[in-house]
Enzyme design. Structure first.
Site, short mmCIF file in Angstrom:
data_model
loop_
_atom_site.label_atom_id
_atom_site.label_comp_id
_atom_site.label_asym_id
_atom_site.label_seq_id
_atom_site.Cartn_x
_atom_site.Cartn_y
_atom_site.Cartn_z
N TYR A 154 59.74 14.37 7.11
CA TYR A 154 60.60 14.53 5.93
C TYR A 154 59.96 15.47 4.92
O TYR A 154 60.61 16.38 4.38
CB TYR A 154 60.85 13.16 5.31
CG TYR A 154 61.81 13.16 4.14
CD1 TYR A 154 63.18 13.26 4.35
CD2 TYR A 154 61.34 13.03 2.84
CE1 TYR A 154 64.07 13.25 3.28
CE2 TYR A 154 62.22 13.02 1.76
CZ TYR A 154 63.58 13.12 1.99
OH TYR A 154 64.46 13.11 0.92
N ALA A 155 58.67 15.28 4.66
CA ALA A 155 57.97 16.13 3.69
C ALA A 155 57.95 17.58 4.15
O ALA A 155 58.16 18.50 3.35
CB ALA A 155 56.55 15.62 3.46
N GLY A 201 75.60 8.36 -2.70
CA GLY A 201 74.37 8.66 -3.42
C GLY A 201 74.39 9.95 -4.21
O GLY A 201 75.36 10.26 -4.92
N ASN A 208 78.86 11.94 1.06
CA ASN A 208 79.61 10.69 1.25
C ASN A 208 79.06 9.54 0.41
O ASN A 208 79.72 8.50 0.27
CB ASN A 208 79.61 10.30 2.73
CG ASN A 208 78.21 10.14 3.29
OD1 ASN A 208 77.34 10.96 3.02
ND2 ASN A 208 78.00 9.10 4.08
#
Length: 241
Positions: A147-148, A13, A11
């Protein structure tokens, strides 16, 4: 020939740029989004655009989305698993919910769509699985334990799938972007932007289209003998990883 392509989290980027790049090549592009209005893209040539609302944390939602895509475009031949979220905070402040939410979307969500796409690819005896990771998944980053971990997990997933599916001419690869010029990075403070750019040998952010170019290459006939690879697109930020 127009191919059936699915890009998750498209949606905005990077995801939207990837979907647009395939659309420009005349492919039939399905793009998933979880909330808000569907992204607007125009198809070219024999291509077609199909926005599909899908929450990849739901197996039922993924199955419904694939059924809709297959009815419109045929079996997915190219999957780009891009959808992801962040819940950044230092580890002592990170809740288990912060951790599991990110893993469920970024890693388990990618597993859900890859597993479903592989069913059709095995019948076709061809396919491309492309996972969008991050330089953070290779180098780590303070405040991004969840996240990592999720982005590092994509590497092991892709390489295992490369072993499992390679005999059927299905490749599995990872693209690891660095800092990219998006709405998210635009919100960073000037000091943080300078700190980032000082660490990048090329001295600038990537443009979303530069990530898209690598993805479309990995989906091209020229990349048919590339599988299990991790391709950094980070301006040199992650050298050595």
């Amino acid at each position: 020939m127009s191919r059936s392509v699915l890009v998750t989290g498209a949606n905005r980027g990077i995801g939207l740029a990837i979907a647009a790049a395939f659309a420009e090549k005349g492919d039939k592009v399905a793009l998933t989004y979880r909330t808000g209005e569907p992204p607007e893209l125009k198809a070219t040539g024999d291509g077609a655009i199909l926005p599909v609302r899908c929450d990849i944390t739901s197996t039922e939602d993924v199955e419904r989305a694939f059924t809709e895509i297959e009815a419109a475009h045929g079996p997915v031949e190219i999957l780009v698993a891009n959808a992801g979220i962040t819940r950044d905070t230092l580890v002592l402040r990170m809740t288990e919910q912060d951790f599991t939410d990110v893993l469920d979307t970024n890693l388990t969500g990618s597993f859900r769509v890859a597993k479903r796409a592989a069913k059709g690819m095995l019948r076709l005896r061809r396919g491309r699985l492309i996972f969008i990771s991050s330089v953070v998944g290779l180098s780590g980053s303070p405040g991004q334990v969840n996240y990592a971990a999720s982005k590092a997990g994509l590497v092991g997933m892709a390489r295992s799938l490369a072993h499992e599916l390679g005999s059927r001419s299905i490749t599995a690869n990872v693209v690891a972007p660095g800092f990219v010029q998006t709405a998210m990075t635009a919100e960073l403070g000037e000091d943080r932007k300078k700190q980032i750019l000082d660490a990048v040998p090329l001295g600038r952010y990537a443009q979303p289209e530069e990530i898209a170019g690598v993805v479309t290459f990995l989906a091209s006939p020229e990349a048919a003998y590339i599988t299990g690879a991790v391709v950094p697109v980070d301006g040199g930020l992650g050298m050595g990883h």
